[in-house]
Design a protein around this motif. Structure first.
Motif, PDB file in Angstrom:
ATOM      1  N   UNK A 145      24.613  41.441  30.000  1.00 38.98           N
ATOM      2  CA  UNK A 145      24.987  41.638  28.596  1.00 38.98           C
ATOM      3  C   UNK A 145      26.399  41.117  28.327  1.00 38.98           C
ATOM      4  N   UNK A 146      27.307  41.390  29.256  1.00 36.62           N
ATOM      5  CA  UNK A 146      28.682  40.898  29.113  1.00 36.62           C
ATOM      6  C   UNK A 146      28.710  39.377  29.112  1.00 36.62           C
ATOM      7  N   UNK A 147      27.946  38.790  30.019  1.00 37.86           N
ATOM      8  CA  UNK A 147      27.889  37.328  30.107  1.00 37.86           C
ATOM      9  C   UNK A 147      27.279  36.726  28.846  1.00 37.86           C
ATOM     10  N   UNK A 148      26.238  37.351  28.324  1.00 37.13           N
ATOM     11  CA  UNK A 148      25.603  36.846  27.102  1.00 37.13           C
ATOM     12  C   UNK A 148      26.585  36.863  25.933  1.00 37.13           C
ATOM     13  N   UNK A 149      27.349  37.934  25.846  1.00 38.56           N
ATOM     14  CA  UNK A 149      28.339  38.042  24.782  1.00 38.56           C
ATOM     15  C   UNK A 149      29.428  36.980  24.939  1.00 38.56           C
ATOM     16  N   UNK A 150      29.863  36.774  26.182  1.00 38.67           N
ATOM     17  CA  UNK A 150      30.912  35.788  26.460  1.00 38.67           C
ATOM     18  C   UNK A 150      30.436  34.375  26.153  1.00 38.67           C
ATOM     19  N   UNK A 151      29.214  34.063  26.570  1.00 40.25           N
ATOM     20  CA  UNK A 151      28.663  32.730  26.323  1.00 40.25           C
ATOM     21  C   UNK A 151      28.469  32.493  24.826  1.00 40.25           C
ATOM     22  N   UNK A 152      27.989  33.521  24.133  1.00 45.46           N
ATOM     23  CA  UNK A 152      27.804  33.398  22.690  1.00 45.46           C
ATOM     24  C   UNK A 152      29.134  33.123  21.993  1.00 45.46           C
ATOM     25  N   UNK A 153      30.168  33.822  22.446  1.00 40.94           N
ATOM     26  CA  UNK A 153      31.500  33.614  21.880  1.00 40.94           C
ATOM     27  C   UNK A 153      32.001  32.199  22.172  1.00 40.94           C
ATOM     28  N   UNK A 154      31.762  31.744  23.401  1.00 38.48           N
ATOM     29  CA  UNK A 154      32.194  30.401  23.789  1.00 38.48           C
ATOM     30  C   UNK A 154      31.451  29.333  22.989  1.00 38.48           C
ATOM     31  N   UNK A 155      30.158  29.558  22.779  1.00 38.80           N
ATOM     32  CA  UNK A 155      29.351  28.591  22.029  1.00 38.80           C
ATOM     33  C   UNK A 155      29.834  28.462  20.586  1.00 38.80           C
ATOM     34  N   UNK A 156      30.410  29.543  20.068  1.00 36.05           N
ATOM     35  CA  UNK A 156      30.878  29.524  18.688  1.00 36.05           C
ATOM     36  C   UNK A 156      32.267  28.926  18.509  1.00 36.05           C
TER      37      UNK A 156
END
Length: 224
Positions: A145-156
């Motif tokens: 979940x932490x990684x998904x949030x981090x990747x989503x933030x990075x993608x944005x």
């Protein structure tokens, strides 16, 4: 008559034990289902939060992009102008491709974690001690979940080159590229952490499957 009474009493006690064991298994399954449902709900909530955050920053990013295009026109050297434009597009492409790849990795990890959790639930229903495995899979789910949030933030994120004096373009472009590389390294580290957490959970599940001993609680439940 006494033998018949003893037999009936024994049969009653045996039936009671079977009912209790069945209720325990049913309760374990209900608890496992509740845990799985809670994980899904939490994941959906995090997804919605990321979408809201992305929507709130979309306007700001659009404004920065428009400002970049206007500044780009002020570069008198056409060669430099085209070069900066190509680098800008390249930065966008790199971030998009890398984060898309990370999303695929996390999807696979989430799928593996779900299968591991199902195996843990099966072992739990069989009466095995799944404390360590349950703790490991919870850590794995949290890491994913932490990684998904981090990747989503990075993608944005958008790495818009700040255009000032033409003489300082090289340094500005270099700083922007370095920032992208640093952010991707940080994000990749979180992916590695999630992968390690899933591997740890897999080891705990393997221990459960390799445990051929009698499930906990069954010996005490047998009639003496």
């Amino acid at each position: 008559m006494r033998k018949i009474s003893s037999f009936l009493l024994f049969s009653f006690l045996l039936a009671a034990v079977v009912v209790v064991k069945a209720e325990d298994v049913s309760t374990d399954r209900e608890i496992s289902l509740d845990r799985s449902q809670n994980v899904k709900v939490a994941a959906q909530e995090r997804k919605e939060e990321r979408q809201e955050k992305r929507a709130s920053t979309a306007g700001e990013l659009k404004a920065r992009r428009e400002a970049f295009k206007e500044k780009l026109k002020t570069i008198k050297d056409q060669r430099k102008q085209k070069l900066v434009e190509r680098i800008d597009a390249k930065l966008v492409d790199i971030n998009k491709r890398r984060t898309a790849h990370m999303v695929k990795i996390l999807d696979k990890l989430a799928s593996i974690a779900a299968r591991l959790e199902a195996k843990i639930s099966t072992a739990e229903a069989a009466g095995k001690d799944v404390t360590a495995a349950r703790a490991a899979i919870e850590k794995a789910n949290d890491a994913i979940a932490t990684a998904q949030s981090t990747v989503s933030s990075q993608a944005g994120k958008e790495y818009v080159i700040t255009i000032g004096q033409e003489s300082g373009l090289k340094g500005t472009v270099g700083e922007t590229m370095s920032q992208l590389q640093a952010d991707l390294r940080t994000t990749h580290k979180v992916i590695i952490d999630a992968k390690q957490a899933v591997m740890n959970a897999a080891r705990e599940v393997k221990k459960l499957q390799g445990d051929k001993s009698q499930p906990t609680g069954t010996s005490s439940a047998e009639p003496q």
